[in-house]
Design an enzyme around this catalytic site. Sequence first.
Site, PDB file in Angstrom:
ATOM      1  N   ASN A  44       0.850  -1.168   0.000  1.00  0.00           N
ATOM      2  CA  ASN A  44       0.000   0.000   0.000  1.00  0.00           C
ATOM      3  C   ASN A  44       0.897   1.232   0.000  1.00  0.00           C
ATOM      4  O   ASN A  44       1.779   1.361   0.838  1.00  0.00           O
ATOM      5  CB  ASN A  44      -0.895  -0.026   1.253  1.00  0.00           C
ATOM      6  N   HIS A  55      -3.392   0.615  -3.338  1.00  0.00           N
ATOM      7  CA  HIS A  55      -3.465  -0.411  -2.293  1.00  0.00           C
ATOM      8  C   HIS A  55      -2.401  -1.472  -2.567  1.00  0.00           C
ATOM      9  O   HIS A  55      -1.851  -1.546  -3.664  1.00  0.00           O
ATOM     10  CB  HIS A  55      -4.853  -1.048  -2.288  1.00  0.00           C
ATOM     11  N   GLU A  57      -2.524  -4.738  -3.049  1.00  0.00           N
ATOM     12  CA  GLU A  57      -2.824  -5.654  -4.147  1.00  0.00           C
ATOM     13  C   GLU A  57      -2.681  -4.952  -5.498  1.00  0.00           C
ATOM     14  O   GLU A  57      -2.137  -5.517  -6.448  1.00  0.00           O
ATOM     15  CB  GLU A  57      -4.250  -6.209  -4.003  1.00  0.00           C
ATOM     16  N   SER A  80      -7.241  -8.946   4.304  1.00  0.00           N
ATOM     17  CA  SER A  80      -8.381  -9.275   3.453  1.00  0.00           C
ATOM     18  C   SER A  80      -8.670  -8.120   2.482  1.00  0.00           C
ATOM     19  O   SER A  80      -8.689  -6.960   2.886  1.00  0.00           O
ATOM     20  CB  SER A  80      -9.602  -9.559   4.329  1.00  0.00           C
ATOM     21  N   CYS A  82     -10.151  -5.210   0.089  1.00  0.00           N
ATOM     22  CA  CYS A  82     -11.274  -4.278   0.054  1.00  0.00           C
ATOM     23  C   CYS A  82     -12.101  -4.518  -1.219  1.00  0.00           C
ATOM     24  O   CYS A  82     -11.751  -5.352  -2.053  1.00  0.00           O
ATOM     25  CB  CYS A  82     -10.762  -2.841   0.080  1.00  0.00           C
ATOM     26  N   CYS A  85     -10.035  -3.905  -4.546  1.00  0.00           N
ATOM     27  CA  CYS A  85      -9.089  -4.975  -4.840  1.00  0.00           C
ATOM     28  C   CYS A  85      -9.824  -6.279  -5.151  1.00  0.00           C
ATOM     29  O   CYS A  85      -9.400  -7.041  -6.028  1.00  0.00           O
ATOM     30  CB  CYS A  85      -8.104  -5.135  -3.691  1.00  0.00           C
ATOM     31  N   ASP A 145      -8.054   5.038   4.832  1.00  0.00           N
ATOM     32  CA  ASP A 145      -7.705   3.957   3.905  1.00  0.00           C
ATOM     33  C   ASP A 145      -8.910   3.102   3.567  1.00  0.00           C
ATOM     34  O   ASP A 145      -9.065   2.671   2.425  1.00  0.00           O
ATOM     35  CB  ASP A 145      -6.582   3.099   4.479  1.00  0.00           C
TER      36      ASP A 145
END
Length: 150
Positions: A44, A55, A57, A80, A82, A85, A145
Amino acid sequence: MLSDVDKKFLKIAYDEAKAGFEEGGCPIGAVLARGQDLISRGRNQRVQKDDPIAHGEMDALRNAGRQKSYRGMTLYTSLSPCMMCTGTIIQFGIGRVVIGENKTFGGNEELLRSRGVDLVIAEDPDCIALMELFIKEKPELWAEDIAEDD
């Protein structure tokens, strides 16, 4: 159960998350792999690059460059995913995601499962501890975020 390959790549995702934390950003790291081959890694960088969609990912996918196909790849993420993503995982057809932890943020796991994505939740104590520290030290940045209103 995590394989040795899963453990190796999840550790790299954690290392990316830790580097992001040390840079003053959100501690979320990710790795894209095909089998035992590392394709890319990222973290991130919303704070570092002043980029709202950077982010972990997304950064790992950007660092992978163009791929003919993402099928057969695994995305490893310290937290996990969002909704943004999650949508990207579905759009690119990534069939397997290994999540370091979902205790601090539940993400969109049911949506991923409903689209046939194989999820593995590692409940990694290092990932949990790092996110808990970040949320405690920088609650305003965490709320920003995940787009939570105060």
